[in-house]
Scaffold this motif. Sequence first.
Motif, PDB file in Angstrom:
ATOM      1  N   PHE A  48      -2.619 -12.047 -11.348  1.00  0.00           N
ATOM      2  CA  PHE A  48      -3.922 -11.405 -11.283  1.00  0.00           C
ATOM      3  C   PHE A  48      -4.898 -12.173 -12.179  1.00  0.00           C
ATOM      4  O   PHE A  48      -4.506 -12.803 -13.153  1.00  0.00           O
ATOM      5  N   SER A  49      -6.172 -12.096 -11.830  1.00  0.00           N
ATOM      6  CA  SER A  49      -7.194 -12.790 -12.607  1.00  0.00           C
ATOM      7  C   SER A  49      -8.471 -11.963 -12.615  1.00  0.00           C
ATOM      8  O   SER A  49      -8.753 -11.202 -11.678  1.00  0.00           O
ATOM      9  N   SER A  50      -9.262 -12.141 -13.673  1.00  0.00           N
ATOM     10  CA  SER A  50     -10.612 -11.604 -13.649  1.00  0.00           C
ATOM     11  C   SER A  50     -11.405 -12.355 -12.575  1.00  0.00           C
ATOM     12  O   SER A  50     -10.939 -13.347 -12.018  1.00  0.00           O
ATOM     13  N   ASN A  51     -12.609 -11.906 -12.318  1.00  0.00           N
ATOM     14  CA  ASN A  51     -13.435 -12.550 -11.295  1.00  0.00           C
ATOM     15  C   ASN A  51     -14.227 -13.737 -11.828  1.00  0.00           C
ATOM     16  O   ASN A  51     -14.997 -14.354 -11.087  1.00  0.00           O
TER      17      ASN A  51
ATOM     18  N   GLU B  88     -12.179  -5.795 -12.885  1.00  0.00           N
ATOM     19  CA  GLU B  88     -12.074  -4.963 -14.086  1.00  0.00           C
ATOM     20  C   GLU B  88     -11.518  -5.714 -15.291  1.00  0.00           C
ATOM     21  O   GLU B  88     -11.650  -5.251 -16.426  1.00  0.00           O
ATOM     22  N   PHE B  89     -10.898  -6.869 -15.072  1.00  0.00           N
ATOM     23  CA  PHE B  89     -10.408  -7.680 -16.179  1.00  0.00           C
ATOM     24  C   PHE B  89     -11.443  -8.704 -16.647  1.00  0.00           C
ATOM     25  O   PHE B  89     -11.138  -9.589 -17.440  1.00  0.00           O
ATOM     26  N   GLY B  90     -12.683  -8.580 -16.171  1.00  0.00           N
ATOM     27  CA  GLY B  90     -13.745  -9.486 -16.597  1.00  0.00           C
ATOM     28  C   GLY B  90     -14.079  -9.339 -18.070  1.00  0.00           C
ATOM     29  O   GLY B  90     -13.766  -8.327 -18.717  1.00  0.00           O
ATOM     30  N   GLU B  91     -14.731 -10.348 -18.614  1.00  0.00           N
ATOM     31  CA  GLU B  91     -15.080 -10.349 -20.034  1.00  0.00           C
ATOM     32  C   GLU B  91     -16.125  -9.273 -20.337  1.00  0.00           C
ATOM     33  O   GLU B  91     -16.854  -8.817 -19.445  1.00  0.00           O
ATOM     34  N   ARG B  92     -16.191  -8.868 -21.597  1.00  0.00           N
ATOM     35  CA  ARG B  92     -17.188  -7.908 -22.063  1.00  0.00           C
ATOM     36  C   ARG B  92     -18.600  -8.412 -21.757  1.00  0.00           C
ATOM     37  O   ARG B  92     -18.948  -9.555 -22.039  1.00  0.00           O
ATOM     38  N   LYS B  93     -19.445  -7.578 -21.160  1.00  0.00           N
ATOM     39  CA  LYS B  93     -20.827  -7.940 -20.851  1.00  0.00           C
ATOM     40  C   LYS B  93     -21.685  -7.646 -22.073  1.00  0.00           C
ATOM     41  O   LYS B  93     -21.753  -6.503 -22.540  1.00  0.00           O
ATOM     42  N   ILE B  94     -22.339  -8.686 -22.594  1.00  0.00           N
ATOM     43  CA  ILE B  94     -23.149  -8.517 -23.800  1.00  0.00           C
ATOM     44  C   ILE B  94     -24.456  -7.798 -23.470  1.00  0.00           C
ATOM     45  O   ILE B  94     -24.903  -6.925 -24.207  1.00  0.00           O
ATOM     46  N   GLY B  95     -25.103  -8.183 -22.362  1.00  0.00           N
ATOM     47  CA  GLY B  95     -26.311  -7.489 -21.928  1.00  0.00           C
ATOM     48  C   GLY B  95     -27.610  -8.121 -22.374  1.00  0.00           C
ATOM     49  O   GLY B  95     -28.645  -7.447 -22.438  1.00  0.00           O
ATOM     50  N   ILE B  96     -27.587  -9.418 -22.690  1.00  0.00           N
ATOM     51  CA  ILE B  96     -28.815 -10.102 -23.108  1.00  0.00           C
ATOM     52  C   ILE B  96     -29.294 -11.038 -22.002  1.00  0.00           C
ATOM     53  O   ILE B  96     -28.516 -11.502 -21.179  1.00  0.00           O
ATOM     54  N   LYS B  97     -30.598 -11.299 -21.996  1.00  0.00           N
ATOM     55  CA  LYS B  97     -31.178 -12.185 -20.986  1.00  0.00           C
ATOM     56  C   LYS B  97     -31.269 -13.628 -21.482  1.00  0.00           C
ATOM     57  O   LYS B  97     -31.298 -14.559 -20.683  1.00  0.00           O
TER      58      LYS B  97
ATOM     59  N   GLU C 126     -11.592   0.873 -21.227  1.00  0.00           N
ATOM     60  CA  GLU C 126     -11.352   1.898 -20.210  1.00  0.00           C
ATOM     61  C   GLU C 126     -11.158   1.279 -18.829  1.00  0.00           C
ATOM     62  O   GLU C 126     -10.216   1.633 -18.114  1.00  0.00           O
ATOM     63  N   ARG C 127     -12.030   0.334 -18.461  1.00  0.00           N
ATOM     64  CA  ARG C 127     -11.893  -0.267 -17.128  1.00  0.00           C
ATOM     65  C   ARG C 127     -10.643  -1.143 -17.029  1.00  0.00           C
ATOM     66  O   ARG C 127      -9.958  -1.158 -15.998  1.00  0.00           O
ATOM     67  N   GLU C 128     -10.335  -1.864 -18.104  1.00  0.00           N
ATOM     68  CA  GLU C 128      -9.142  -2.709 -18.101  1.00  0.00           C
ATOM     69  C   GLU C 128      -7.866  -1.882 -18.048  1.00  0.00           C
ATOM     70  O   GLU C 128      -6.935  -2.211 -17.304  1.00  0.00           O
TER      71      GLU C 128
END
Length: 203
Positions: free
Chosen positions: A57-60, A84-93, A125-127
């Motif tokens: 399995f792999s993240s996207n 769902e195994f993707g890295e944490r989203k920081i949320g900056i532009k 939670e998602r992981e």
Amino acid sequence: MKTIYFIRHSKPIDVNNEFNDESLQEKNEKRILSIEGEQIAFNWFNHDEFDNIKEVFSSNYVRAIGTAKYLADKNNTKVVVVPEFGERKIGIKSWDQYTSDFEIHQFNDNNYKLKNGESLNEVREREFKALINILNSSKSNRIAIVFHSTAMMTLLKTWCEVSYDSDYYFKGNKFFDGKWNYCETFKLKFDDDNNLISIKNLR
């Protein structure tokens, strides 16, 4: 009992994205492996430890898929992408919105996040849901998941004592020094009730 390998992706390439209008998140998801990263992954998965992996399995993220392909090819199976195994989203532009204390602030307060980002609790939670789904649905007892250091650290906190930049412990025993390498690998064993019974850092 199931054995699951948690594996960090290999080394990505550094690129100049100043003329790319995509968001930082899109750019991050699309980073490919460097030539060195391809070689690191090829050499690492050549070890006998990774024989007879039945499911990969792999993240996207492209760099995770690019790492997982070597393990899948070695074992004649496919890479199954699980976002769902993707890295944490920081949320900056843009990177000028990134503050030097963001990482430690988020580590100390797992509910802390930026406006368009994720908290570490949301990441975990998602992981965790994705992992339990794999444990419950897979008929294989040897599985690998390729994903990312922050995401992996966050998931490991489910069972382990984790320091920001130091040692990791499971049931009082140190198993990792906190110094992340590319293709860093942890071998976890779960019982039939999905309880983690052992973890080992492979180096």
